[in-house]
Design a protein around this motif. Structure first.
Motif, PDB file in Angstrom:
ATOM      1  N   THR A   1       0.781  -0.971  -0.063  1.00  0.00           N
ATOM      2  CA  THR A   1      -0.153  -0.160   0.125  1.00  0.00           C
ATOM      3  C   THR A   1       0.650   1.155   0.155  1.00  0.00           C
ATOM      4  OG1 THR A   1      -1.663   1.450   1.058  1.00  0.00           O
ATOM      5  CG2 THR A   1      -0.201   0.055   2.454  1.00  0.00           C
ATOM      6  N   THR A   2       0.460   2.084  -0.782  1.00  0.00           N
ATOM      7  CA  THR A   2       1.328   3.456  -0.734  1.00  0.00           C
ATOM      8  C   THR A   2       1.371   4.043   0.535  1.00  0.00           C
ATOM      9  OG1 THR A   2      -0.463   4.832  -1.782  1.00  0.00           O
ATOM     10  CG2 THR A   2       0.804   3.638  -3.485  1.00  0.00           C
ATOM     11  N   THR A   3       0.307   4.033   1.178  1.00  0.00           N
ATOM     12  CA  THR A   3       0.497   4.860   2.417  1.00  0.00           C
ATOM     13  C   THR A   3       1.049   3.813   3.737  1.00  0.00           C
ATOM     14  OG1 THR A   3      -1.796   5.681   1.841  1.00  0.00           O
ATOM     15  CG2 THR A   3      -1.268   5.818   4.213  1.00  0.00           C
ATOM     16  N   THR A   4       2.262   3.625   3.655  1.00  0.00           N
ATOM     17  CA  THR A   4       2.956   2.726   4.536  1.00  0.00           C
ATOM     18  C   THR A   4       3.976   3.756   5.181  1.00  0.00           C
ATOM     19  OG1 THR A   4       2.995   0.877   3.114  1.00  0.00           O
ATOM     20  CG2 THR A   4       4.665   0.847   4.804  1.00  0.00           C
ATOM     21  N   THR A   5       4.020   3.779   6.636  1.00  0.00           N
ATOM     22  CA  THR A   5       4.751   4.578   7.465  1.00  0.00           C
ATOM     23  C   THR A   5       5.338   3.932   8.576  1.00  0.00           C
ATOM     24  OG1 THR A   5       3.110   5.390   8.720  1.00  0.00           O
ATOM     25  CG2 THR A   5       3.463   6.845   6.768  1.00  0.00           C
TER      26      THR A   5
ATOM     27  N   SER B   1       2.988   1.065  10.087  1.00  0.00           N
ATOM     28  CA  SER B   1       1.478   1.292   9.664  1.00  0.00           C
ATOM     29  C   SER B   1       0.992   1.196   8.329  1.00  0.00           C
ATOM     30  CB  SER B   1       1.080   2.480  10.387  1.00  0.00           C
ATOM     31  OG  SER B   1       1.117   2.526  11.850  1.00  0.00           O
ATOM     32  N   PHE B   2       0.194   0.263   8.098  1.00  0.00           N
ATOM     33  CA  PHE B   2      -0.282   0.236   6.447  1.00  0.00           C
ATOM     34  C   PHE B   2      -1.778   0.697   6.663  1.00  0.00           C
ATOM     35  CE2 PHE B   2       2.703  -3.040   7.178  1.00  0.00           C
ATOM     36  CZ  PHE B   2       3.534  -2.980   6.414  1.00  0.00           C
ATOM     37  N   ARG B   3      -1.794   1.620   5.754  1.00  0.00           N
ATOM     38  CA  ARG B   3      -3.373   2.049   5.609  1.00  0.00           C
ATOM     39  C   ARG B   3      -3.839   1.950   4.002  1.00  0.00           C
ATOM     40  NH1 ARG B   3      -3.089   1.234   9.912  1.00  0.00           N
ATOM     41  NH2 ARG B   3      -3.144   2.531  11.791  1.00  0.00           N
ATOM     42  N   PHE B   4      -5.314   1.722   3.788  1.00  0.00           N
ATOM     43  CA  PHE B   4      -5.536   1.289   2.669  1.00  0.00           C
ATOM     44  C   PHE B   4      -6.655   2.405   2.267  1.00  0.00           C
ATOM     45  CE2 PHE B   4      -3.463  -2.218   4.093  1.00  0.00           C
ATOM     46  CZ  PHE B   4      -2.775  -2.976   3.000  1.00  0.00           C
ATOM     47  N   PHE B   5      -6.742   2.823   0.965  1.00  0.00           N
ATOM     48  CA  PHE B   5      -7.806   3.566   0.500  1.00  0.00           C
ATOM     49  C   PHE B   5      -8.269   3.288  -0.910  1.00  0.00           C
ATOM     50  CE2 PHE B   5      -5.007   6.042   3.638  1.00  0.00           C
ATOM     51  CZ  PHE B   5      -5.919   6.834   4.157  1.00  0.00           C
ATOM     52  N   LEU B   6      -9.367   3.588  -1.098  1.00  0.00           N
ATOM     53  CA  LEU B   6      -9.844   3.451  -2.557  1.00  0.00           C
ATOM     54  C   LEU B   6      -9.402   4.461  -3.222  1.00  0.00           C
ATOM     55  CD1 LEU B   6     -13.557   2.722  -1.775  1.00  0.00           C
ATOM     56  CD2 LEU B   6     -12.003   1.024  -2.405  1.00  0.00           C
ATOM     57  N   GLU B   7      -9.357   4.390  -4.713  1.00  0.00           N
ATOM     58  CA  GLU B   7      -8.809   5.434  -5.581  1.00  0.00           C
ATOM     59  C   GLU B   7      -9.522   6.860  -5.377  1.00  0.00           C
ATOM     60  OE1 GLU B   7      -8.508   3.596  -9.371  1.00  0.00           O
ATOM     61  OE2 GLU B   7      -6.492   2.973  -8.938  1.00  0.00           O
ATOM     62  N   THR B   8     -10.780   6.765  -4.620  1.00  0.00           N
ATOM     63  CA  THR B   8     -11.755   7.815  -4.528  1.00  0.00           C
ATOM     64  C   THR B   8     -10.938   8.640  -3.113  1.00  0.00           C
ATOM     65  OG1 THR B   8     -13.030   6.746  -2.955  1.00  0.00           O
ATOM     66  CG2 THR B   8     -13.752   6.801  -5.105  1.00  0.00           C
ATOM     67  N   GLY B   9     -10.278   7.931  -2.505  1.00  0.00           N
ATOM     68  CA  GLY B   9      -9.681   8.640  -1.129  1.00  0.00           C
ATOM     69  C   GLY B   9     -10.291   8.160  -0.189  1.00  0.00           C
ATOM     70  N   ALA B  10     -11.377   7.436  -0.134  1.00  0.00           N
ATOM     71  CA  ALA B  10     -12.013   6.704   1.121  1.00  0.00           C
ATOM     72  C   ALA B  10     -11.099   5.727   1.786  1.00  0.00           C
ATOM     73  CB  ALA B  10     -13.434   6.255   0.844  1.00  0.00           C
ATOM     74  N   GLU B  11     -11.022   5.930   3.075  1.00  0.00           N
ATOM     75  CA  GLU B  11     -10.290   4.947   3.709  1.00  0.00           C
ATOM     76  C   GLU B  11     -11.018   3.517   4.135  1.00  0.00           C
ATOM     77  OE1 GLU B  11      -7.432   4.170   7.814  1.00  0.00           O
ATOM     78  OE2 GLU B  11      -8.372   6.082   7.549  1.00  0.00           O
ATOM     79  N   ILE B  12     -10.357   2.219   3.801  1.00  0.00           N
ATOM     80  CA  ILE B  12     -11.206   1.218   3.958  1.00  0.00           C
ATOM     81  C   ILE B  12     -10.510   0.176   5.018  1.00  0.00           C
ATOM     82  CG2 ILE B  12     -12.020   0.979   1.491  1.00  0.00           C
ATOM     83  CD1 ILE B  12      -9.842  -0.859   0.720  1.00  0.00           C
TER      84      ILE B  12
ATOM     85  N   PRO C   1       0.543  -1.477  -5.783  1.00  0.00           N
ATOM     86  CA  PRO C   1      -0.030  -1.330  -4.076  1.00  0.00           C
ATOM     87  C   PRO C   1      -1.390  -0.601  -4.196  1.00  0.00           C
ATOM     88  CG  PRO C   1       1.656   0.331  -4.906  1.00  0.00           C
ATOM     89  CD  PRO C   1       1.438  -0.673  -6.059  1.00  0.00           C
ATOM     90  N   ALA C   2      -1.922  -0.868  -3.091  1.00  0.00           N
ATOM     91  CA  ALA C   2      -3.434   0.014  -2.822  1.00  0.00           C
ATOM     92  C   ALA C   2      -2.749   1.241  -2.819  1.00  0.00           C
ATOM     93  CB  ALA C   2      -3.927  -0.527  -1.535  1.00  0.00           C
ATOM     94  N   PRO C   3      -3.871   2.204  -3.595  1.00  0.00           N
ATOM     95  CA  PRO C   3      -5.013   1.852  -4.001  1.00  0.00           C
ATOM     96  C   PRO C   3      -5.212   1.513  -5.278  1.00  0.00           C
ATOM     97  CG  PRO C   3      -4.726   4.398  -4.107  1.00  0.00           C
ATOM     98  CD  PRO C   3      -3.429   3.535  -3.615  1.00  0.00           C
ATOM     99  N   HIS C   4      -3.847   1.131  -5.958  1.00  0.00           N
ATOM    100  CA  HIS C   4      -4.259   0.452  -7.604  1.00  0.00           C
ATOM    101  C   HIS C   4      -4.016  -1.109  -7.397  1.00  0.00           C
ATOM    102  CE1 HIS C   4      -3.418   4.736  -7.990  1.00  0.00           C
ATOM    103  NE2 HIS C   4      -2.267   4.701  -7.384  1.00  0.00           N
TER     104      HIS C   4
ATOM    105  N   ILE D   1     -10.926  -7.799  -5.932  1.00  0.00           N
ATOM    106  CA  ILE D   1     -11.440  -9.234  -6.166  1.00  0.00           C
ATOM    107  C   ILE D   1     -12.736  -9.372  -5.896  1.00  0.00           C
ATOM    108  CG2 ILE D   1      -9.032 -10.340  -5.909  1.00  0.00           C
ATOM    109  CD1 ILE D   1      -9.810 -10.965  -2.929  1.00  0.00           C
ATOM    110  N   GLY D   2     -13.258  -8.539  -5.387  1.00  0.00           N
ATOM    111  CA  GLY D   2     -14.760  -8.655  -5.110  1.00  0.00           C
ATOM    112  C   GLY D   2     -15.259  -7.520  -4.439  1.00  0.00           C
ATOM    113  N   ASN D   3     -16.627  -7.427  -3.969  1.00  0.00           N
ATOM    114  CA  ASN D   3     -17.196  -6.399  -3.210  1.00  0.00           C
ATOM    115  C   ASN D   3     -16.321  -5.752  -1.887  1.00  0.00           C
ATOM    116  OD1 ASN D   3     -17.798  -8.887  -1.760  1.00  0.00           O
ATOM    117  ND2 ASN D   3     -19.855  -7.915  -1.131  1.00  0.00           N
ATOM    118  N   TRP D   4     -15.452  -6.944  -1.476  1.00  0.00           N
ATOM    119  CA  TRP D   4     -14.600  -6.497  -0.164  1.00  0.00           C
ATOM    120  C   TRP D   4     -13.326  -5.777  -0.341  1.00  0.00           C
ATOM    121  CZ3 TRP D   4     -14.865 -11.404   3.366  1.00  0.00           C
ATOM    122  CH2 TRP D   4     -16.112 -11.287   4.131  1.00  0.00           C
ATOM    123  N   HIS D   5     -13.126  -5.390  -1.920  1.00  0.00           N
ATOM    124  CA  HIS D   5     -12.253  -4.836  -2.623  1.00  0.00           C
ATOM    125  C   HIS D   5     -11.208  -5.985  -2.846  1.00  0.00           C
ATOM    126  CE1 HIS D   5      -9.681  -1.740  -3.725  1.00  0.00           C
ATOM    127  NE2 HIS D   5      -8.492  -2.248  -3.554  1.00  0.00           N
TER     128      HIS D   5
END
Length: 151
Positions: free
Chosen positions: A31-35, A45-56, A140-143, A147-151
């Motif tokens: 994931t691109t949001t890794t710190t 810390s690994f954070r996952f976002f949709l391409e819209t910017g919403a955190e999942i 990496p996420a968000p790209h 694989i389905g409705n859970w992302h």
């Protein structure tokens, strides 16, 4: 219950280790949001976002062990309840022209639908790791691959 995968990567073991043990490397395939602090005793810390910017969601990993060019091991300290207390391990070996990554996500309390989802997502991210090292471009996420409705 454990999730296990094996992937061969046409890259030096040192490059694979670097992609598993540095913030830049991890951000290139998971994931691109890794710190955080990727050394033993540190927390990543690994954070996952949709391409819209919403955190999942996200995970906090304590780095338990790092053996240069051989092993990386984490313990999940924060994230979904199913993940907390589980261990994630990457074992590296050289076989022919490949660095083989033996991946394990160990000590799931029970086998549930979320376990199956995570197993498939881990497989896609391990292929992202391979692509990063073989082509210079991971997914990496968000790209990442959906694989389905859970992302």
């Amino acid at each position: 219950m454990d999730i296990v995968h094996r992937v061969g990567i046409k890259a030096p073991v040192s490059a694979v280790y670097e992609a598993l043990s540095t913030i830049t490397g991890l951000a290139g395939w998971w994931t691109t949001t890794t710190t955080g602090r990727p050394e033993v005793g540190g927390t990543i810390s690994f954070r996952f976002f949709l391409e819209t910017g919403a955190e999942i969601g996200g995970f906090d990993m304590e780095v338990l062990e790092q053996v240069r060019n051989e092993k990386v091991r984490w313990r999940v300290k924060g994230g979904p309840a199913e993940w907390v207390g589980t261990d994630i391990e990457f074992l590296l070996s050289r076989q022919d022209e490949h660095t083989v990554v033996m991946f394990a996500h160990r000590q799931w309390r029970e086998e549930v639908e979320f376990t199956a989802h995570c197993s498939t997502k881990w497989a896609t991210f391990l292929l992202s790791l391979r692509d990063l090292l073989e082509t210079g471009q991971g997914r990496p996420a968000p790209h990442d691959l959906r694989i389905g409705n859970w992302h």
